[in-house]
Design a protein around this motif. Sequence first.
Motif, mmCIF file in Angstrom:
data_model
loop_
_atom_site.group_PDB
_atom_site.id
_atom_site.type_symbol
_atom_site.label_atom_id
_atom_site.label_comp_id
_atom_site.label_asym_id
_atom_site.label_seq_id
_atom_site.Cartn_x
_atom_site.Cartn_y
_atom_site.Cartn_z
ATOM 1 N N ALA A 112 44.214 39.634 38.581
ATOM 2 C CA ALA A 112 45.288 39.282 39.503
ATOM 3 C C ALA A 112 44.721 38.385 40.595
ATOM 4 C CB ALA A 112 45.901 40.543 40.098
ATOM 5 N N PRO A 113 45.572 37.686 41.343
ATOM 6 C CA PRO A 113 45.076 36.913 42.483
ATOM 7 C C PRO A 113 44.352 37.821 43.480
ATOM 8 C CG PRO A 113 47.337 36.304 41.965
ATOM 9 C CD PRO A 113 47.011 37.492 41.127
ATOM 10 N N VAL A 114 43.248 37.328 44.027
ATOM 11 C CA VAL A 114 42.429 38.117 44.941
ATOM 12 C C VAL A 114 42.882 37.856 46.371
ATOM 13 C CG1 VAL A 114 40.085 38.604 45.723
ATOM 14 C CG2 VAL A 114 40.506 37.979 43.336
ATOM 15 N N GLY A 115 43.100 38.918 47.127
ATOM 16 C CA GLY A 115 43.503 38.768 48.517
ATOM 17 C C GLY A 115 44.146 40.029 49.055
ATOM 18 N N PHE A 116 44.765 39.910 50.248
ATOM 19 C CA PHE A 116 45.394 41.033 50.921
ATOM 20 C C PHE A 116 46.912 40.933 50.949
ATOM 21 C CE2 PHE A 116 41.114 40.948 52.581
ATOM 22 C CZ PHE A 116 40.769 42.284 52.661
ATOM 23 N N PRO A 142 42.861 43.844 37.521
ATOM 24 C CA PRO A 142 44.149 43.507 36.912
ATOM 25 C C PRO A 142 45.310 43.625 37.902
ATOM 26 C CG PRO A 142 42.918 45.080 35.568
ATOM 27 C CD PRO A 142 42.242 45.017 36.896
ATOM 28 N N LYS A 143 46.486 43.201 37.444
ATOM 29 C CA LYS A 143 47.688 43.298 38.259
ATOM 30 C C LYS A 143 48.166 44.743 38.323
ATOM 31 C CE LYS A 143 49.050 38.640 36.840
ATOM 32 N NZ LYS A 143 50.073 37.797 36.174
ATOM 33 N N SER A 144 49.048 44.989 39.294
ATOM 34 C CA SER A 144 49.534 46.350 39.498
ATOM 35 C C SER A 144 50.288 46.857 38.281
ATOM 36 C CB SER A 144 50.425 46.397 40.735
ATOM 37 O OG SER A 144 51.511 45.481 40.598
ATOM 38 N N ALA A 145 51.138 46.013 37.688
ATOM 39 C CA ALA A 145 51.890 46.445 36.508
ATOM 40 C C ALA A 145 50.962 46.781 35.345
ATOM 41 C CB ALA A 145 52.879 45.358 36.094
ATOM 42 N N ALA A 146 49.854 46.049 35.226
ATOM 43 C CA ALA A 146 48.901 46.336 34.153
ATOM 44 C C ALA A 146 48.211 47.677 34.371
ATOM 45 C CB ALA A 146 47.865 45.219 34.061
ATOM 46 N N LEU A 147 47.872 47.991 35.612
ATOM 47 C CA LEU A 147 47.230 49.270 35.898
ATOM 48 C C LEU A 147 48.181 50.430 35.642
ATOM 49 C CD1 LEU A 147 45.283 48.325 39.153
ATOM 50 C CD2 LEU A 147 44.330 48.745 36.890
ATOM 51 N N ILE A 148 49.468 50.250 35.952
ATOM 52 C CA ILE A 148 50.447 51.295 35.641
ATOM 53 C C ILE A 148 50.556 51.466 34.137
ATOM 54 C CG2 ILE A 148 52.901 51.880 35.774
ATOM 55 C CD1 ILE A 148 52.971 50.500 38.479
ATOM 56 N N ASP A 189 48.558 40.750 45.626
ATOM 57 C CA ASP A 189 47.158 40.432 45.345
ATOM 58 C C ASP A 189 46.362 41.715 45.121
ATOM 59 O OD1 ASP A 189 47.837 37.795 45.752
ATOM 60 O OD2 ASP A 189 47.227 37.818 47.860
ATOM 61 N N ASN A 190 45.185 41.554 44.542
ATOM 62 C CA ASN A 190 44.272 42.672 44.301
ATOM 63 C C ASN A 190 42.935 42.327 44.944
ATOM 64 O OD1 ASN A 190 42.580 44.687 43.341
ATOM 65 N ND2 ASN A 190 43.459 44.682 41.296
ATOM 66 N N LEU A 191 42.625 43.009 46.038
ATOM 67 C CA LEU A 191 41.383 42.693 46.754
ATOM 68 C C LEU A 191 40.142 43.224 46.047
ATOM 69 C CD1 LEU A 191 40.197 45.374 48.519
ATOM 70 C CD2 LEU A 191 42.394 45.060 49.614
#
Length: 656
Positions: free
Chosen positions: A232-236, A267-273, A261-263
Amino acid sequence: MHSRSFAPASVAEDYTLTTPAASATPHDLSDVPFSLSAPFTPAYIEYDSTSLIDDVFFDVATPSPTIAAAMRAPKWPERPRLSDLPEEVLPTAAVRPVPVSSKIYPKIPEVEYKPEPIWIPSEMDEVDRGETTWRRKAIDVSAVPKADEPAVGLRRIWDKMLDTAFDNSDRRQLGIGALGRCLNRQWRRDRIDSDIKKQLDDFSDHRPYFTYWVTVVQIIVCIVSISVYGLAPVGFGRTQQESLVLKPSLAFEPVGYQEPDNLWIGPKSAALIHLGAKYAPCMRKDKPTWDKIYKNREIENHSACCIRNDGSGCIQSAQENCNDLFSTWYSWRDFLPPNNRTRGSVCGQDPRSCHRPASSGANVWPDDLTKWPICKDVIKPEGARNGLEPMTCDLIGRPCCIGIRGECIITTREYCQFVNGYFHEEATLCSQVSCMDEVCGMISFLNPNVPDQFYRLWTSIFLHAGIVHCVLTVILQMFLMRDLEKLAGPIRIAVIYIGSGIGGNLASAIFSPDRAEVGPAGSQLGLMGMLFVEVLQSWQLLQRPWTSLLKLLGIFIFLIIIGLFPWVDNYAHIFGFLFGLLLSFALLPYVTFGEFDRRRKIATIIICLLLAAGLLATLIVLFYVTPIYACNACEYINCIPWTSDFCKNYEILITY
């Protein structure tokens, strides 16, 4: 390992054996070694320097029971002295005399010395050499003979490997450990009496098998998740994505959406779910989520097929979304309905044109679009027949599940793929698909309308938000958890680690149901609870125990501050710490300082087990029976909004 002599000078110098004159009838004593000097220094006596307590804290070596007895009264039990034997039975040995040459020392005449025999006990002699279990020696595998196999080459390397593998001389010390050594923690010398030393000696040493296993699994899962789902894009904050996409109007229009973003570089939030993160809507029927789903289904129940007048296609929509100038909203209330139906029509689906499952007899489709099945065998009518226009138009939109709250819209495949949704080619209505099942992934729900993935309470322990998150976990577990497992053993550490993780995740699901969380945060704080219990249980052994407790408290506060970042849950930290504290009181080995202390600690074990079971039952009731859906103040315990988007939910926001 070092050895020190505990024998006083009187033992080494004054205790001698005087040999009478040799008898005329010599006896064979070739197996008895002789010495030129009289000092009593039997080679078989060994000094026991294997006590870790003495080596570390008293800087002395402990003599074995045999040498201790020799220091008190050097006597051979039930064995006569050679000097006491009669001359006629005294054996002599043919030993080589040692000359003192007058050539080397001209003024000294040559003298022959007859050495004195020294008794050395055989293997059958009962000699108490002393035993210790505090630091066991490595297994000498080279002592096991092997036929026709020289101890060279690979054999020697293999023996060294086995010696290293079986060596446990770096045994874990109660109350000290790796963290205790870093914090300069020490024992009190005056409290190590014989009883305490015996209890410490009886402790078993363990290999950290569970630590290695769980760490390897977590690393593999992290690598696979990034390889399959990407980064996922890196950041806050949030990242804006824009593009020209084909929409249901059959025109390419600009579409934009924002994703979190994922600091942690993961992966993206949906992928982790989808992989098994802790997410309450996937574990129970979350009321706010399903209220919105039922509301959308009610709107769909009053929808109909919107057919474009130019014949370019059709799409299922509500009446207000169908343009009257360019399209016709084909509702059965205004046209000829089949079997007096009031709900419909549906683009691409009709009870009269479905062969499987057929709408007939007891299986007649109800007059409720949300209960219609998916038609798996459609009978296409030939040409435009009156009342079957929705079956002859080109369907340009189908159900698409977007976001993480089970939202479903009818749109084009291009639009659904751009917003990272799940496009259902086989369905015509959103009520025919279970978007929550698609969002959650893993094992499908037994009932599509009832989420039941309670196993996320422990699957999330093996997931990480990204590379940085996984690296921090590996460092903590290899430094702290491995050291604790040497003391507690793999079974105890597994119960505390998994139990703390499940309890922490359950509390997080109660107080932060909308947040998806991954990682062993609760388990790691359970290990912190173990450290607190270890200090409390060995309080009398430690120098400055209050200082040790305050240092641990400082580390605990630091971890709570880390819990204020996204993807790390403070509720998992707090309740994981509580579960780890209670389970550690019940499972960790300890020493007792008297009978009263022993009874007090036994009572503590029973009370802590009951408290842990009661706390778990309370959390289960709060999650499934009387759930908490709204707690605005609870969010500030879990996340402080440093930026406007720092603590926002991890949903995809469609901007236009």
